[in-house]
Write a protein that holds these residues in place. Structure first.
Motif, mmCIF file in Angstrom:
data_model
loop_
_atom_site.group_PDB
_atom_site.id
_atom_site.type_symbol
_atom_site.label_atom_id
_atom_site.label_comp_id
_atom_site.label_asym_id
_atom_site.label_seq_id
_atom_site.Cartn_x
_atom_site.Cartn_y
_atom_site.Cartn_z
ATOM 1 N N TYR A 177 23.789 -2.556 32.306
ATOM 2 C CA TYR A 177 22.359 -2.307 32.109
ATOM 3 C C TYR A 177 21.759 -1.831 33.422
ATOM 4 C CZ TYR A 177 17.687 -3.439 30.268
ATOM 5 O OH TYR A 177 16.404 -3.381 29.822
ATOM 6 N N SER A 178 20.856 -0.867 33.377
ATOM 7 C CA SER A 178 20.211 -0.380 34.596
ATOM 8 C C SER A 178 18.698 -0.541 34.484
ATOM 9 C CB SER A 178 20.556 1.087 34.838
ATOM 10 O OG SER A 178 19.863 1.914 33.944
ATOM 11 N N SER A 179 18.049 -0.521 35.644
ATOM 12 C CA SER A 179 16.590 -0.624 35.630
ATOM 13 C C SER A 179 15.978 0.607 34.981
ATOM 14 C CB SER A 179 16.055 -0.823 37.043
ATOM 15 O OG SER A 179 16.438 0.247 37.872
ATOM 16 N N ASN A 180 16.682 1.725 34.994
ATOM 17 C CA ASN A 180 16.194 2.918 34.318
ATOM 18 C C ASN A 180 16.089 2.680 32.811
ATOM 19 O OD1 ASN A 180 15.330 5.594 34.207
ATOM 20 N ND2 ASN A 180 17.386 6.317 33.774
ATOM 21 N N GLN A 181 17.051 1.976 32.249
ATOM 22 C CA GLN A 181 16.996 1.631 30.826
ATOM 23 C C GLN A 181 15.849 0.664 30.556
ATOM 24 O OE1 GLN A 181 21.086 0.366 30.767
ATOM 25 N NE2 GLN A 181 21.598 1.947 29.255
ATOM 26 N N ALA A 182 15.588 -0.243 31.493
ATOM 27 C CA ALA A 182 14.476 -1.176 31.323
ATOM 28 C C ALA A 182 13.141 -0.445 31.349
ATOM 29 C CB ALA A 182 14.518 -2.244 32.412
ATOM 30 N N LEU A 183 13.022 0.579 32.198
ATOM 31 C CA LEU A 183 11.781 1.360 32.252
ATOM 32 C C LEU A 183 11.506 2.042 30.919
ATOM 33 C CD1 LEU A 183 12.005 3.048 35.774
ATOM 34 C CD2 LEU A 183 10.520 1.167 35.085
ATOM 35 N N GLN A 184 12.554 2.358 30.181
ATOM 36 C CA GLN A 184 12.381 3.023 28.895
ATOM 37 C C GLN A 184 11.916 2.079 27.794
ATOM 38 O OE1 GLN A 184 16.056 5.127 28.161
ATOM 39 N NE2 GLN A 184 15.792 6.400 29.976
ATOM 40 N N THR A 185 11.794 0.790 28.095
ATOM 41 C CA THR A 185 11.294 -0.171 27.110
ATOM 42 C C THR A 185 9.805 -0.449 27.311
ATOM 43 O OG1 THR A 185 11.838 -2.092 28.482
ATOM 44 C CG2 THR A 185 13.548 -1.289 26.974
ATOM 45 N N ILE A 186 9.151 0.313 28.174
ATOM 46 C CA ILE A 186 7.736 0.099 28.482
ATOM 47 C C ILE A 186 6.879 1.096 27.713
ATOM 48 C CG2 ILE A 186 5.978 0.143 30.289
ATOM 49 C CD1 ILE A 186 8.179 -0.565 32.290
ATOM 50 N N ARG A 187 5.906 0.571 26.980
ATOM 51 C CA ARG A 187 4.894 1.429 26.344
ATOM 52 C C ARG A 187 3.728 1.519 27.314
ATOM 53 N NH1 ARG A 187 0.415 0.275 23.407
ATOM 54 N NH2 ARG A 187 1.105 -1.814 22.936
ATOM 55 N N ILE A 188 3.306 2.715 27.611
ATOM 56 C CA ILE A 188 2.208 2.936 28.545
ATOM 57 C C ILE A 188 0.920 3.019 27.747
ATOM 58 C CG2 ILE A 188 1.320 4.449 30.348
ATOM 59 C CD1 ILE A 188 4.296 5.493 30.557
ATOM 60 N N SER A 189 -0.010 2.126 28.048
ATOM 61 C CA SER A 189 -1.297 2.133 27.354
ATOM 62 C C SER A 189 -2.076 3.389 27.724
ATOM 63 C CB SER A 189 -2.133 0.906 27.738
ATOM 64 O OG SER A 189 -1.519 -0.256 27.276
ATOM 65 N N PRO A 190 -2.872 3.907 26.779
ATOM 66 C CA PRO A 190 -3.697 5.075 27.096
ATOM 67 C C PRO A 190 -4.683 4.760 28.221
ATOM 68 C CG PRO A 190 -3.673 4.659 24.736
ATOM 69 C CD PRO A 190 -3.005 3.491 25.393
ATOM 70 N N LEU A 191 -4.913 5.752 29.075
ATOM 71 C CA LEU A 191 -5.843 5.606 30.188
ATOM 72 C C LEU A 191 -7.019 6.551 29.969
ATOM 73 C CD1 LEU A 191 -3.160 5.573 33.003
ATOM 74 C CD2 LEU A 191 -4.442 3.623 32.159
ATOM 75 N N PRO A 192 -8.241 6.122 30.299
ATOM 76 C CA PRO A 192 -9.414 6.955 30.027
ATOM 77 C C PRO A 192 -9.562 8.113 31.015
ATOM 78 C CG PRO A 192 -10.075 4.942 31.121
ATOM 79 C CD PRO A 192 -8.600 4.831 30.857
ATOM 80 N N ASP A 193 -10.322 9.111 30.612
ATOM 81 C CA ASP A 193 -10.709 10.256 31.435
ATOM 82 C C ASP A 193 -9.518 11.144 31.762
ATOM 83 O OD1 ASP A 193 -13.351 9.301 31.439
ATOM 84 O OD2 ASP A 193 -12.942 8.046 33.189
ATOM 85 N N ARG A 194 -9.809 12.265 32.368
ATOM 86 C CA ARG A 194 -8.764 13.241 32.681
ATOM 87 C C ARG A 194 -7.751 12.723 33.701
ATOM 88 N NH1 ARG A 194 -5.310 16.300 30.719
ATOM 89 N NH2 ARG A 194 -4.686 18.048 32.010
#
Length: 173
Positions: free
Chosen positions: A38-55
């Protein structure tokens, strides 16, 4: 001292330096764990990024997704990344007519990684970067210079966030 002796001393110093580097605990962030595969790169792929406001938030969201989830949001996320963006401008140089000629643009992102299993914050940090741009008499040139500086700052912040999160997951292994 002869040239041969100097080269030999340099070679010995280099080899000893390599041994010293291996003893410090240095590990590549995205290296696979030999036991788990297992790599930390695979762990990063389990993160959902919440929407951020504005441009700026949209730009940062896309940059983070490119670095952590290049294939899109995960279908079964284990974590949610929440962030708040704070942007400040500070005039650096002032002309004789009391108008700014150079401005610093600083963006600080306070973010936290929330585990969906426990709904607890498992990691939080701040990523910050500053870039400056010239202010000219042409309003369009000012707009382009500011947007370019903002893109550079957001790119640096996204790189920093991905690296900090990768390091966090690397320490978990």
């Amino acid at each position: 001292m002869s040239i041969f002796a100097k080269r030999f001393c340099l070679l010995i110093t280099f080899i000893l330096g390599l041994f010293g580097l291996s003893a410090c605990g240095f590990q590549p962030v995205y290296k696979k764990n030999t036991e788990t595969g297992y790599s930390s790169n695979q762990a990063l792929q389990t993160i959902r990024i919440s929407p951020l406001p504005d441009r700026p938030g949209q730009i940062l969201h896309n940059m983070l997704r490119d670095r952590m989830n290049p294939l899109g949001q995960p279908r079964k996320p284990l974590y949610v990344l929440k962030a708040i963006i704070e942007e400040t401008e500070k005039d650096l140089a002032v002309r004789l007519d009391n108008t700014a000629s150079r401005t610093n643009l600083t963006i600080a992102v306070k973010y936290s990684l929330v585990s969906l299993a426990s709904n607890n914050i498992v990691f939080s940090s701040i990523a910050r970067s500053t870039n400056s741009f010239d202010k000219l008499d042409d309003p369009y040139a000012n707009l382009v210079a500011e947007d370019t500086a903002r893109s550079r700052v957001l790119r640096q912040v996204a790189d920093d966030m991905a690296l900090q999160l990768g390091t966090y997951f690397n320490k978990l292994q």
